[in-house]
Scaffold this active site. Structure first.
Site, PDB file in Angstrom:
ATOM      1  NE  ARG A  80     -65.929  14.718  25.254  1.00 25.44           N
ATOM      2  CZ  ARG A  80     -66.088  13.770  26.170  1.00 25.44           C
ATOM      3  NH1 ARG A  80     -67.132  12.950  26.111  1.00 25.44           N
ATOM      4  NH2 ARG A  80     -65.246  13.646  27.178  1.00 25.44           N
ATOM      5  CG  ASP A  81     -68.023  14.190  29.434  1.00 27.62           C
ATOM      6  OD1 ASP A  81     -69.142  13.677  29.370  1.00 27.62           O
ATOM      7  OD2 ASP A  81     -67.087  13.692  30.079  1.00 27.62           O
ATOM      8  CG  HIS A 100     -62.829  12.762  32.640  1.00 26.99           C
ATOM      9  ND1 HIS A 100     -62.840  13.489  31.466  1.00 26.99           N
ATOM     10  CD2 HIS A 100     -64.079  12.231  32.744  1.00 26.99           C
ATOM     11  CE1 HIS A 100     -64.029  13.409  30.896  1.00 26.99           C
ATOM     12  NE2 HIS A 100     -64.798  12.642  31.658  1.00 26.99           N
ATOM     13  CG  HIS A 105     -68.581  11.820  34.784  1.00 29.71           C
ATOM     14  ND1 HIS A 105     -69.470  12.494  33.985  1.00 29.71           N
ATOM     15  CD2 HIS A 105     -67.529  11.500  33.998  1.00 29.71           C
ATOM     16  CE1 HIS A 105     -68.983  12.565  32.743  1.00 29.71           C
ATOM     17  NE2 HIS A 105     -67.800  11.963  32.724  1.00 29.71           N
ATOM     18  CB  CYS A 148     -70.906   8.789  29.069  1.00 28.16           C
ATOM     19  SG  CYS A 148     -70.597   7.665  27.707  1.00 28.16           S
ATOM     20  CG  ASN A 150     -67.075  15.800  33.189  1.00 26.64           C
ATOM     21  OD1 ASN A 150     -67.860  15.779  32.250  1.00 26.64           O
ATOM     22  ND2 ASN A 150     -66.002  15.053  33.237  1.00 26.64           N
TER      23      ASN A 150
HETATM   24  P1  HMG Z   1     -69.029   1.077  14.611  1.00 25.34           P
HETATM   25  O1  HMG Z   1     -70.480   0.993  14.219  1.00 25.34           O
HETATM   26  O2  HMG Z   1     -68.402  -0.134  15.212  1.00 25.34           O
HETATM   27  O3  HMG Z   1     -68.112   1.635  13.432  1.00 25.34           O
HETATM   28  O4  HMG Z   1     -68.883   2.280  15.630  1.00 25.34           O
HETATM   29  P2  HMG Z   1     -67.879   1.189  11.946  1.00 25.34           P
HETATM   30  O5  HMG Z   1     -66.463   1.543  11.637  1.00 25.34           O
HETATM   31  O6  HMG Z   1     -68.357  -0.204  11.731  1.00 25.34           O
HETATM   32  O7  HMG Z   1     -68.810   2.188  11.122  1.00 25.34           O
HETATM   33  C1  HMG Z   1     -70.213   2.135  11.190  1.00 25.34           C
HETATM   34  C2  HMG Z   1     -70.808   3.435  10.652  1.00 25.34           C
HETATM   35  O8  HMG Z   1     -70.351   4.542  11.438  1.00 25.34           O
HETATM   36  C3  HMG Z   1     -70.403   3.748   9.230  1.00 25.34           C
HETATM   37  O9  HMG Z   1     -71.467   4.482   8.662  1.00 25.34           O
HETATM   38  C4  HMG Z   1     -69.243   4.691   9.387  1.00 25.34           C
HETATM   39  O10 HMG Z   1     -69.088   5.529   8.287  1.00 25.34           O
HETATM   40  C5  HMG Z   1     -69.651   5.472  10.598  1.00 25.34           C
HETATM   41  P3  HMG Z   1     -72.572   3.780   7.729  1.00 25.34           P
HETATM   42  O11 HMG Z   1     -71.780   3.082   6.668  1.00 25.34           O
HETATM   43  O12 HMG Z   1     -73.340   2.835   8.631  1.00 25.34           O
HETATM   44  O13 HMG Z   1     -73.398   4.947   7.250  1.00 25.34           O
HETATM   45  N1  HMG Z   1     -68.491   5.989  11.370  1.00 25.34           N
HETATM   46  C6  HMG Z   1     -68.269   7.291  11.604  1.00 25.34           C
HETATM   47  N2  HMG Z   1     -68.939   8.402  11.264  1.00 25.34           N
HETATM   48  C7  HMG Z   1     -68.419   9.588  11.662  1.00 25.34           C
HETATM   49  N3  HMG Z   1     -67.277   9.696  12.388  1.00 25.34           N
HETATM   50  C8  HMG Z   1     -66.581   8.609  12.748  1.00 25.34           C
HETATM   51  C9  HMG Z   1     -67.077   7.347  12.337  1.00 25.34           C
HETATM   52  N4  HMG Z   1     -66.632   6.074  12.523  1.00 25.34           N
HETATM   53  C10 HMG Z   1     -67.504   5.272  11.915  1.00 25.34           C
HETATM   54  N5  HMG Z   1     -65.464   8.728  13.474  1.00 25.34           N
HETATM   55  C11 HMG Z   1     -67.627   4.037  16.647  1.00 25.34           C
HETATM   56  C12 HMG Z   1     -67.629   2.597  16.193  1.00 25.34           C
HETATM   57  C13 HMG Z   1     -66.406   4.250  17.523  1.00 25.34           C
HETATM   58  C14 HMG Z   1     -67.587   4.960  15.436  1.00 25.34           C
HETATM   59  C15 HMG Z   1     -68.924   4.302  17.431  1.00 25.34           C
HETATM   60  O14 HMG Z   1     -69.034   3.330  18.414  1.00 25.34           O
HETATM   61  C16 HMG Z   1     -68.950   5.657  18.069  1.00 25.34           C
HETATM   62  O15 HMG Z   1     -69.032   6.670  17.402  1.00 25.34           O
HETATM   63  N6  HMG Z   1     -68.888   5.695  19.402  1.00 25.34           N
HETATM   64  C17 HMG Z   1     -68.799   6.971  20.087  1.00 25.34           C
HETATM   65  C18 HMG Z   1     -69.303   6.854  21.442  1.00 25.34           C
HETATM   66  C19 HMG Z   1     -69.155   8.174  22.128  1.00 25.34           C
HETATM   67  O16 HMG Z   1     -68.930   9.234  21.540  1.00 25.34           O
HETATM   68  N7  HMG Z   1     -69.324   8.104  23.450  1.00 25.34           N
HETATM   69  C20 HMG Z   1     -69.230   9.273  24.281  1.00 25.34           C
HETATM   70  C21 HMG Z   1     -67.845   9.804  24.373  1.00 25.34           C
HETATM   71  S1  HMG Z   1     -66.807   8.854  25.475  1.00 25.34           S
HETATM   72  C22 HMG Z   1     -67.105   9.494  27.033  1.00 25.34           C
HETATM   73  O17 HMG Z   1     -67.995  10.300  27.217  1.00 25.34           O
HETATM   74  C23 HMG Z   1     -66.194   9.078  28.146  1.00 25.34           C
HETATM   75  C24 HMG Z   1     -65.187  10.146  28.523  1.00 25.34           C
HETATM   76  O18 HMG Z   1     -65.819  11.350  28.884  1.00 25.34           O
HETATM   77  C25 HMG Z   1     -64.346   9.657  29.716  1.00 25.34           C
HETATM   78  C26 HMG Z   1     -65.228   9.118  30.837  1.00 25.34           C
HETATM   79  O19 HMG Z   1     -65.970   9.878  31.454  1.00 25.34           O
HETATM   80  O20 HMG Z   1     -65.154   7.903  31.018  1.00 25.34           O
HETATM   81  C27 HMG Z   1     -64.218  10.448  27.370  1.00 25.34           C
HETATM   82 MG    MG Z   2     -66.668  11.778  30.768  1.00 24.45          MG
END
Ligand code: HMG
Ligand code: MG
Length: 306
Positions: free
Chosen positions: A15-16, A211, A213, A244, A253
């Site tokens: 995933r990450d 966690h 990086h 990310c 990581n």
């Molecule tokens: P948004 O645009 O504010 O959401 O995004 P929305 O509810 O307004 O929906 C907009 C569109 O997204 C719609 O589609 C929804 O259907 C779709 P449209 O009508 O435009 O065709 N949608 C989705 N589709 C599939 N699955 C879903 C979903 N939700 C909405 N779950 C949202 C908000 C959270 C969805 C967006 O910002 C997002 O997906 N962000 C993900 C970011 C991400 O994955 N970042 C990396 C992971 S975090 C990380 O790496 C950190 C970590 O490792 C810890 C660290 O190191 O710090 C965990």
């Molecule tokens: Mg991370």
């Protein structure tokens, strides 16, 4: 110094590690990677995320990955979930394909919350509340990742009080475990200990993971500093894959290989076979056309070649 005798590692490579890859990685390669990690003895694997495919195209094959993995009994499979839509997508599959654990993800810094999940910290908690409740009703374990607990790519240094506040809110909505994340790898041991201590105000050490990086090469030192506080679970990434998409310049990581070598050298058990793990790292690195980002992997492969 009393270190834990056993440590649990969660490999977040699928995933990450892969979410930031520009080239599409076929689902079959992800499935093979997960298979190799479980054969190497990883007790938990973060397999995918159910986020918007527009935001993170690499994870668009989430359902396929959850469907195709051949689960090994005793291994826990986790998926990152940002909202109800993500949870519904994860639960749309037959029960045997559900994640055992979901990971909601918030941030200690406002700017990163906006950039990563498009809402404020307070809004994110309100989004997570029904997700946590529904996941627990379905018998899933719930973890939360807290991003930017020492530094933020947009706001700079992050005070421990902000970590304490986020941990309190996550506890209040029913999260069972939290990962203290150094998203951009800027933390040093005492700063990381302050973030952990802020978290310890609301969660016991057994419910806290690190966690880290490894952007600035501090992740092993930060892991040791966490062990000193009784933290015995870490998210790591095979071959040091990752980053990310919303934290530019941050590298992967800490490599699982490097952490396993350190822990085993300290007499701490992980249940992981380092040789098989190194081979899993070589497999995914070859699929991506690069060398594993793990010093231990490199050293051991050099020794094998002699
Ligand atoms: P948004 O645009 O504010 O959401 O995004 P929305 O509810 O307004 O929906 C907009 C569109 O997204 C719609 O589609 C929804 O259907 C779709 P449209 O009508 O435009 O065709 N949608 C989705 N589709 C599939 N699955 C879903 C979903 N939700 C909405 N779950 C949202 C908000 C959270 C969805 C967006 O910002 C997002 O997906 N962000 C993900 C970011 C991400 O994955 N970042 C990396 C992971 S975090 C990380 O790496 C950190 C970590 O490792 C810890 C660290 O190191 O710090 C965990
Ligand atoms: Mg991370």
């Amino acid at each position: 110094m009393n270190f834990p005798t056993r440590v649990k590692l969660v490999d977040v490579g699928p995933r990450d590690g892969l979410q930031n890859e520009k080239q599409p990685v076929p689902a079959a390669v992800k499935v093979e990677l997960i298979g190799r990690l479980q054969q190497a003895g990883l007790p938990e694997i973060e397999a995918t995320s159910f986020v918007s495919p527009k935001w993170v195209p690499q994870m668009a094959d989430n359902a396929q990955v959850m469907r195709d993995i051949q689960r090994k009994p005793g291994v826990r499979y986790a998926a990152l979930i940002p909202n109800m839509q993500g949870l519904q997508a994860a639960l749309a599959a037959p029960r045997a394909q559900w994640p055992d654990e979901i990971v909601v993800f918030g941030s200690a810094s406002e700017a990163f919350s906006q950039k990563n999940i498009n809402c404020s910290i307070a809004e994110s908690i309100e989004r997570f509340r029904p997700v946590v409740a529904a996941a627990r009703e379905h018998g899933l374990h719930v973890r939360a990742a807290m991003s930017c607990t020492v530094g933020c790519p947009y706001e700079g240094e992050v005070a421990p009080e902000r970590v304490e506040r986020l941990a309190r809110m996550l506890k209040e909505i029913g999260v069972q475990e939290v990962a203290v994340a150094d998203t951009i790898g800027v933390g040093t041991p005492l700063k990381v200990q302050r973030a952990l201590q802020a978290t310890l105000a609301h969660f016991p050490a057994q419910a806290i993971s690190g966690h880290f990086h490894d952007t600035y090469g501090q992740a092993l030192a930060n892991t040791l500093a966490s062990l000193q506080l009784g933290v015995a679970q870490f998210d790591t990434s095979v071959a040091g894959l990752g980053g990310c998409p919303y934290a530019k310049g941050a590298t992967g990581n800490v490599a699982t290989e490097d952490v396993v070598y350190m822990l085993h050298g300290m007499g701490i058990a992980t249940g992981i076979d380092l040789d098989k793990l190194i081979d899993a790292g070589v497999f995914i690195s070859q699929a991506l056309g690069r060398e594993p980002q793990s010093r231990v992997s490199k050293a051991i492969r050099n020794k094998r070649a002699q």
